[in-house]
Design a protein around this motif. Structure first.
Motif, short mmCIF file in Angstrom:
data_model
loop_
_atom_site.label_atom_id
_atom_site.label_comp_id
_atom_site.label_asym_id
_atom_site.label_seq_id
_atom_site.Cartn_x
_atom_site.Cartn_y
_atom_site.Cartn_z
N ALA A 164 0.52 -1.13 -0.22
CA ALA A 164 -0.15 0.19 -0.32
C ALA A 164 1.16 0.85 0.12
CB ALA A 164 -0.48 0.18 1.72
N THR A 165 2.60 1.17 0.52
CA THR A 165 2.77 2.38 0.81
C THR A 165 3.69 2.70 -0.79
OG1 THR A 165 4.97 0.99 1.94
CG2 THR A 165 3.04 2.44 3.12
N ILE A 166 4.10 1.69 -1.88
CA ILE A 166 4.70 1.98 -2.35
C ILE A 166 3.78 1.88 -3.90
CG2 ILE A 166 6.92 0.10 -1.66
CD1 ILE A 166 5.85 -1.74 -3.10
N ILE A 167 2.55 1.71 -3.64
CA ILE A 167 1.98 1.79 -4.56
C ILE A 167 1.32 3.40 -5.04
CG2 ILE A 167 -0.19 1.36 -6.21
CD1 ILE A 167 -0.89 -1.44 -4.68
N ASP A 168 1.24 3.37 -6.56
CA ASP A 168 1.05 4.99 -6.82
C ASP A 168 -0.54 4.42 -7.47
OD1 ASP A 168 0.17 7.04 -7.71
OD2 ASP A 168 2.03 7.12 -9.39
N TRP A 169 -1.17 5.27 -6.48
CA TRP A 169 -3.02 4.98 -6.13
C TRP A 169 -2.94 6.71 -7.13
CZ3 TRP A 169 -4.46 0.62 -4.95
CH2 TRP A 169 -3.79 0.10 -3.71
N GLY A 170 -2.58 6.87 -7.88
CA GLY A 170 -2.68 7.91 -8.81
C GLY A 170 -3.48 9.08 -8.90
N TYR A 171 -3.50 9.29 -7.34
CA TYR A 171 -3.76 10.34 -6.68
C TYR A 171 -2.75 11.66 -6.49
CZ TYR A 171 -8.15 7.88 -6.15
OH TYR A 171 -9.02 7.25 -6.09
#
Length: 105
Positions: free
Chosen positions: A45-52
């Protein structure tokens, strides 16, 4: 030593698979096995770029449904709004309202 680099889409897919497994284990009351997934899920969850992005207007989950709000800050997978800090699970891109084309629709 070989380093494997995954794309953001692959990381999101892995996160979703682990999240589904975690939910399944929780429903089966296998809490020890489920708890072993917490750290990998947090890491992903911390390394993913969620696109926001900071300043972007999004919809965030509230007790009354979805409300529009502006992101003030992003730290790892935590999003800061005027009055609350929440996880990526509780926000989404704004949904377009359906347009009524005639009075008969």
């Amino acid at each position: 030593m070989t380093t494997i680099i995954k794309t953001n889409e692959e990381l999101i897919s892995e996160f979703n698979e682990l999240s589904a497994l975690s939910s399944k284990l929780f429903k089966e009351h296998k809490f020890d096995e489920r708890n072993k997934l917490v750290e990998p899920l947090r890491y992903l969850a911390t390394i993913i770029d969620w696109g926001y992005k900071v300043g972007e207007v999004v919809e965030r989950r509230t007790g009354r449904g979805w409300e529009t709000d502006r992101i003030l800050a992003i730290e790892n997978d935590r999003f800061t709004f005027r009055t609350i800090h929440i996880s990526h699970h509780l926000i989404r891109k704004p949904q377009l309202e359906p347009v009524q084309l005639s009075i008969f629709d």
